[in-house]
Design a protein around this motif. Structure first.
Motif, PDB file in Angstrom:
ATOM      1  N   GLU A 184       0.822  -1.219   0.000  1.00 45.81           N
ATOM      2  CA  GLU A 184       0.000   0.000   0.000  1.00 45.81           C
ATOM      3  C   GLU A 184       0.853   1.267   0.000  1.00 45.81           C
ATOM      4  O   GLU A 184       0.367   2.343  -0.317  1.00 45.81           O
ATOM      5  CB  GLU A 184      -0.942   0.007   1.215  1.00 45.81           C
ATOM      6  N   ARG A 185       2.125   1.129   0.336  1.00 41.78           N
ATOM      7  CA  ARG A 185       3.022   2.302   0.394  1.00 41.78           C
ATOM      8  C   ARG A 185       3.925   2.405  -0.834  1.00 41.78           C
ATOM      9  O   ARG A 185       4.828   3.243  -0.865  1.00 41.78           O
ATOM     10  CB  ARG A 185       3.864   2.227   1.667  1.00 41.78           C
ATOM     11  N   MET A 186       3.690   1.583  -1.849  1.00 39.70           N
ATOM     12  CA  MET A 186       4.553   1.549  -3.031  1.00 39.70           C
ATOM     13  C   MET A 186       4.689   2.925  -3.694  1.00 39.70           C
ATOM     14  O   MET A 186       5.772   3.312  -4.106  1.00 39.70           O
ATOM     15  CB  MET A 186       3.997   0.531  -4.044  1.00 39.70           C
ATOM     16  N   ALA A 187       3.611   3.675  -3.765  1.00 40.93           N
ATOM     17  CA  ALA A 187       3.643   4.991  -4.415  1.00 40.93           C
ATOM     18  C   ALA A 187       4.581   5.965  -3.700  1.00 40.93           C
ATOM     19  O   ALA A 187       5.078   6.913  -4.313  1.00 40.93           O
ATOM     20  CB  ALA A 187       2.243   5.577  -4.502  1.00 40.93           C
ATOM     21  N   GLU A 188       4.855   5.718  -2.424  1.00 37.18           N
ATOM     22  CA  GLU A 188       5.745   6.607  -1.669  1.00 37.18           C
ATOM     23  C   GLU A 188       7.206   6.502  -2.107  1.00 37.18           C
ATOM     24  O   GLU A 188       8.025   7.346  -1.733  1.00 37.18           O
ATOM     25  CB  GLU A 188       5.646   6.288  -0.174  1.00 37.18           C
ATOM     26  N   ALA A 189       7.540   5.483  -2.891  1.00 37.50           N
ATOM     27  CA  ALA A 189       8.926   5.312  -3.341  1.00 37.50           C
ATOM     28  C   ALA A 189       9.324   6.364  -4.378  1.00 37.50           C
ATOM     29  O   ALA A 189      10.507   6.644  -4.556  1.00 37.50           O
ATOM     30  CB  ALA A 189       9.115   3.917  -3.936  1.00 37.50           C
ATOM     31  N   ARG A 190       8.348   6.977  -5.049  1.00 42.30           N
ATOM     32  CA  ARG A 190       8.655   7.952  -6.107  1.00 42.30           C
ATOM     33  C   ARG A 190       9.364   9.168  -5.531  1.00 42.30           C
ATOM     34  O   ARG A 190       9.012   9.690  -4.477  1.00 42.30           O
ATOM     35  CB  ARG A 190       7.385   8.398  -6.809  1.00 42.30           C
ATOM     36  N   ARG A 191      10.390   9.607  -6.244  1.00 41.57           N
ATOM     37  CA  ARG A 191      11.142  10.786  -5.861  1.00 41.57           C
ATOM     38  C   ARG A 191      10.873  11.895  -6.873  1.00 41.57           C
ATOM     39  O   ARG A 191      10.706  11.626  -8.060  1.00 41.57           O
ATOM     40  CB  ARG A 191      12.646  10.479  -5.817  1.00 41.57           C
ATOM     41  N   PRO A 192      10.837  13.134  -6.428  1.00 41.84           N
ATOM     42  CA  PRO A 192      10.556  14.240  -7.358  1.00 41.84           C
ATOM     43  C   PRO A 192      11.694  14.436  -8.355  1.00 41.84           C
ATOM     44  O   PRO A 192      12.848  14.102  -8.083  1.00 41.84           O
ATOM     45  CB  PRO A 192      10.410  15.449  -6.438  1.00 41.84           C
ATOM     46  N   SER A 193      11.350  14.984  -9.499  1.00 42.85           N
ATOM     47  CA  SER A 193      12.355  15.289 -10.513  1.00 42.85           C
ATOM     48  C   SER A 193      13.421  16.199  -9.912  1.00 42.85           C
ATOM     49  O   SER A 193      13.108  17.132  -9.171  1.00 42.85           O
ATOM     50  CB  SER A 193      11.679  15.990 -11.701  1.00 42.85           C
ATOM     51  N   GLY A 194      14.684  15.907 -10.197  1.00 42.83           N
ATOM     52  CA  GLY A 194      15.780  16.696  -9.653  1.00 42.83           C
ATOM     53  C   GLY A 194      16.193  16.275  -8.253  1.00 42.83           C
ATOM     54  O   GLY A 194      17.049  16.901  -7.647  1.00 42.83           O
TER      55      GLY A 194
END
Length: 119
Positions: free
Chosen positions: A42-52
């Motif tokens: 359920e926390r998979m989406a939290e792995a994304r890091r912002p551009s830059g």
């Protein structure tokens, strides 16, 4: 979901819904394997890091081919990787006697795809 799930999740994000239905060769659902390893799907989406977020990305792996050990090297630097793609293809055709059917009337399964690859 690709074979590069961790990298994809960090760079472009992977929603939990994309994990549903993904199973391994033994029939084990990915979400079950994640939970068994102490991860929360359920926390998979939290792995994304912002551009830059970072200027460089280093991904560490254990070498599985034995080349470093054979050469008595402690570290290797990868300069290219093989992208893994999986696909399921269905070729349809019509069985016919190849010796008596003229080419323009044949509907062999491999012919239409082959023609598209040649163009």
């Amino acid at each position: 979901m690709t074979a590069f799930g961790g990298s994809a999740a960090m760079v472009r994000g992977v929603e939990t819904a994309a994990l549903t239905g993904v199973i391994d060769n033994a029939g084990i659902p990915l979400v079950d394997a994640m939970k068994e390893s102490g991860l929360d799907p359920e926390r998979m989406a939290e792995a994304r890091r912002p551009s830059g977020f970072c200027r460089a990305y280093i991904e560490l792996h254990v070498e599985q081919g034995g080349r470093l050990e054979k050469e008595k090297l402690r570290v290797g630097v990868v300069t290219a990787i093989v992208g893994i793609t999986r696909a399921r293809l269905t070729f349809r055709g019509r069985a016919n006697h190849a010796g008596t059917t003229i080419m323009e009337d044949r509907r062999d399964a491999p012919w239409p795809p082959r023609r598209s690859w040649e163009t």
